[in-house]
Design a protein around this motif. Structure first.
Motif, PDB file in Angstrom:
ATOM      1  N   ALA A 149       0.860  -1.183   0.000  1.00 10.60           N
ATOM      2  CA  ALA A 149       0.000   0.000   0.000  1.00 10.60           C
ATOM      3  C   ALA A 149       0.895   1.232   0.000  1.00 10.60           C
ATOM      4  CB  ALA A 149      -0.899   0.005   1.225  1.00 10.60           C
ATOM      5  N   GLY A 150       0.513   2.218  -0.800  1.00 12.43           N
ATOM      6  CA  GLY A 150       1.300   3.444  -0.866  1.00 12.43           C
ATOM      7  C   GLY A 150       0.622   4.480  -1.729  1.00 12.43           C
ATOM      8  N   HIS A 151       1.402   5.424  -2.214  1.00 16.11           N
ATOM      9  CA  HIS A 151       0.850   6.465  -3.083  1.00 16.11           C
ATOM     10  C   HIS A 151       1.846   6.825  -4.184  1.00 16.11           C
ATOM     11  CE1 HIS A 151       3.186   8.982  -0.284  1.00 16.11           C
ATOM     12  NE2 HIS A 151       3.270   9.828  -1.286  1.00 16.11           N
ATOM     13  N   VAL A 152       1.274   7.276  -5.303  1.00 18.98           N
ATOM     14  CA  VAL A 152       2.079   7.748  -6.426  1.00 18.98           C
ATOM     15  C   VAL A 152       2.178   9.262  -6.310  1.00 18.98           C
ATOM     16  CG1 VAL A 152       2.250   7.905  -8.936  1.00 18.98           C
ATOM     17  CG2 VAL A 152       1.315   5.848  -7.879  1.00 18.98           C
ATOM     18  N   ASP A 153       3.398   9.757  -6.335  1.00 16.21           N
ATOM     19  CA  ASP A 153       3.638  11.195  -6.251  1.00 16.21           C
ATOM     20  C   ASP A 153       3.435  11.787  -7.647  1.00 16.21           C
ATOM     21  OD1 ASP A 153       4.383  13.705  -5.392  1.00 16.21           O
ATOM     22  OD2 ASP A 153       6.523  13.243  -5.287  1.00 16.21           O
ATOM     23  N   THR A 154       2.181  12.159  -7.967  1.00 18.12           N
ATOM     24  CA  THR A 154       1.828  12.587  -9.322  1.00 18.12           C
ATOM     25  C   THR A 154       2.518  13.886  -9.743  1.00 18.12           C
ATOM     26  OG1 THR A 154      -0.162  13.622  -8.454  1.00 18.12           O
ATOM     27  CG2 THR A 154      -0.386  11.403  -9.362  1.00 18.12           C
ATOM     28  N   ASN A 166      -3.505   7.272  -4.204  1.00 20.02           N
ATOM     29  CA  ASN A 166      -3.259   6.087  -3.389  1.00 20.02           C
ATOM     30  C   ASN A 166      -3.393   4.842  -4.266  1.00 20.02           C
ATOM     31  OD1 ASN A 166      -2.857   7.370  -0.845  1.00 20.02           O
ATOM     32  ND2 ASN A 166      -5.042   7.805  -0.814  1.00 20.02           N
ATOM     33  N   GLU A 167      -2.527   3.872  -4.026  1.00 14.00           N
ATOM     34  CA  GLU A 167      -2.537   2.643  -4.810  1.00 14.00           C
ATOM     35  C   GLU A 167      -2.195   1.454  -3.931  1.00 14.00           C
ATOM     36  OE1 GLU A 167       0.143   2.491  -8.117  1.00 14.00           O
ATOM     37  OE2 GLU A 167      -1.070   3.813  -9.350  1.00 14.00           O
ATOM     38  N   ILE A 168      -2.666   0.310  -4.372  1.00 12.22           N
ATOM     39  CA  ILE A 168      -2.227  -0.962  -3.804  1.00 12.22           C
ATOM     40  C   ILE A 168      -1.642  -1.743  -4.960  1.00 12.22           C
ATOM     41  CG2 ILE A 168      -2.955  -3.142  -2.775  1.00 12.22           C
ATOM     42  CD1 ILE A 168      -5.037  -1.568  -1.205  1.00 12.22           C
ATOM     43  N   ARG A 169      -0.415  -2.241  -4.759  1.00 12.14           N
ATOM     44  CA  ARG A 169       0.269  -2.985  -5.809  1.00 12.14           C
ATOM     45  C   ARG A 169       0.490  -4.424  -5.355  1.00 12.14           C
ATOM     46  NH1 ARG A 169       4.680   1.130  -8.510  1.00 12.14           N
ATOM     47  NH2 ARG A 169       3.167   2.727  -9.103  1.00 12.14           N
ATOM     48  N   LEU A 170       0.302  -5.336  -6.291  1.00 13.16           N
ATOM     49  CA  LEU A 170       0.493  -6.760  -6.027  1.00 13.16           C
ATOM     50  C   LEU A 170       1.711  -7.250  -6.801  1.00 13.16           C
ATOM     51  CD1 LEU A 170      -3.226  -7.920  -6.431  1.00 13.16           C
ATOM     52  CD2 LEU A 170      -2.069  -7.175  -4.351  1.00 13.16           C
ATOM     53  N   TYR A 171       2.628  -7.890  -6.092  1.00 11.52           N
ATOM     54  CA  TYR A 171       3.848  -8.426  -6.694  1.00 11.52           C
ATOM     55  C   TYR A 171       3.901  -9.931  -6.482  1.00 11.52           C
ATOM     56  CZ  TYR A 171       5.865  -3.782  -7.283  1.00 11.52           C
ATOM     57  OH  TYR A 171       6.107  -2.491  -7.680  1.00 11.52           O
ATOM     58  N   MET A 176       9.040 -12.420  -9.177  1.00 12.28           N
ATOM     59  CA  MET A 176       9.725 -11.194  -8.782  1.00 12.28           C
ATOM     60  C   MET A 176       9.351 -10.020  -9.684  1.00 12.28           C
ATOM     61  SD  MET A 176      13.399 -12.793  -7.599  1.00 12.28           S
ATOM     62  CE  MET A 176      14.178 -11.296  -7.098  1.00 12.28           C
ATOM     63  N   LYS A 177       8.020  -9.867  -9.956  1.00 15.27           N
ATOM     64  CA  LYS A 177       7.558  -8.735 -10.747  1.00 15.27           C
ATOM     65  C   LYS A 177       6.133  -8.369 -10.340  1.00 15.27           C
ATOM     66  CE  LYS A 177       5.968 -11.472 -14.663  1.00 15.27           C
ATOM     67  NZ  LYS A 177       6.044 -11.701 -16.078  1.00 15.27           N
ATOM     68  N   MET A 178       5.731  -7.124 -10.708  1.00 11.53           N
ATOM     69  CA  MET A 178       4.406  -6.631 -10.382  1.00 11.53           C
ATOM     70  C   MET A 178       3.371  -7.310 -11.287  1.00 11.53           C
ATOM     71  SD  MET A 178       2.899  -2.765  -9.936  1.00 11.53           S
ATOM     72  CE  MET A 178       3.054  -2.249 -11.602  1.00 11.53           C
ATOM     73  N   ILE A 179       2.248  -7.716 -10.682  1.00 11.08           N
ATOM     74  CA  ILE A 179       1.206  -8.373 -11.469  1.00 11.08           C
ATOM     75  C   ILE A 179      -0.070  -7.531 -11.597  1.00 11.08           C
ATOM     76  CG2 ILE A 179       2.008 -10.723 -11.130  1.00 11.08           C
ATOM     77  CD1 ILE A 179      -0.007 -11.025  -8.864  1.00 11.08           C
ATOM     78  N   ARG A 180      -0.290  -6.611 -10.659  1.00 10.41           N
ATOM     79  CA  ARG A 180      -1.526  -5.824 -10.721  1.00 10.41           C
ATOM     80  C   ARG A 180      -1.424  -4.579  -9.847  1.00 10.41           C
ATOM     81  NH1 ARG A 180      -6.124  -9.462 -10.146  1.00 10.41           N
ATOM     82  NH2 ARG A 180      -5.717  -9.720 -12.347  1.00 10.41           N
ATOM     83  N   THR A 181      -2.163  -3.547 -10.282  1.00  3.13           N
ATOM     84  CA  THR A 181      -2.314  -2.301  -9.517  1.00  3.13           C
ATOM     85  C   THR A 181      -3.782  -2.084  -9.245  1.00  3.13           C
ATOM     86  OG1 THR A 181      -0.390  -1.346 -10.604  1.00  3.13           O
ATOM     87  CG2 THR A 181      -1.854   0.163  -9.511  1.00  3.13           C
ATOM     88  N   LEU A 182      -4.123  -1.759  -8.014  1.00  7.00           N
ATOM     89  CA  LEU A 182      -5.522  -1.491  -7.651  1.00  7.00           C
ATOM     90  C   LEU A 182      -5.686  -0.026  -7.280  1.00  7.00           C
ATOM     91  CD1 LEU A 182      -6.030  -4.556  -5.297  1.00  7.00           C
ATOM     92  CD2 LEU A 182      -6.597  -4.409  -7.711  1.00  7.00           C
TER      93      LEU A 182
END
Length: 182
Positions: A149-154, A166-171, A176-182
């Motif tokens: 859980a975190g945020h993108v500094d736009t 705000n975003e949630i990222r799944l790795y 060893m890579k990102m599979i999805r962004t919520l």
């Protein structure tokens, strides 16, 4: 004249030896990588010639083989966590820490970094990209998915403000890579 020349030579030799450049490595915290033959040790390299560097040393306890992993001199380790999921055949090390670029500030509001590493220390992937700021993270032990859980500094100003998303990222720890962004 001979005496003066020998005194001058002695002075030069002493002066050169007095300027020797020291360099040493200090090992601090040793952590067992549970369920494996490996241990990991934090290391700090100090030298008069160059700036300090930090890193880890992955040690295979049966063979004595060691693999160093270097980090920025401004990196400070927060946590070293072993992910050992036997049912998925997954053995990874998660390393979290912060890069303190401006040491004049007495604050821990610096950007948090997270690394997925192989047990032997030979593979390393840094998460996230430079505009994503991590707030918290956890691993789902059933699926082997790292949830961050975190945020993108736009606006790329380095601060958390109302324009940031705000975003949630799944790795996937297996790939060893990102599979999805919520």
């Amino acid at each position: 004249m001979k005496r003066l020349l020998s005194l001058f030579s002695l002075f030069i030799v002493l002066n050169i030896n007095a300027q020797s450049k020291w360099s040493y490595t200090t090992f601090t915290k040793i952590t067992e990588l549970e369920g494996t033959d490996y241990m990991v040790c934090t290391a700090s390299n100090d030298s008069k010639k160059s700036p300090k560097g930090k890193g880890l040393l992955f040690i295979h306890t049966l063979t004595g083989d060691a693999t160093p992993m270097d980090f920025s001199k401004d990196f400070y380790f927060d946590e070293i966590k072993v992910i050992h999921l036997e049912n998925l055949g997954l053995h990874k090390v998660l390393i979290s820490g912060r890069i303190m670029e401006d040491k004049s500030k007495l604050s821990w509001d610096f950007k948090k970094s997270l690394f997925i590493c192989s047990i032997d220390g030979k593979e390393r992937v840094e998460i996230p990209d430079e505009n994503f700021f991590i707030q918290s993270w956890e691993v789902n032990k059933k699926t082997g998915i790292l949830v961050i859980a975190g945020h993108v500094d736009t606006n790329k100003n380095g601060k958390y403000d109302k324009t940031d998303e705000n975003e949630i990222r799944l790795y996937s720890l297996k790939d060893m890579k990102m599979i999805r962004t919520l």
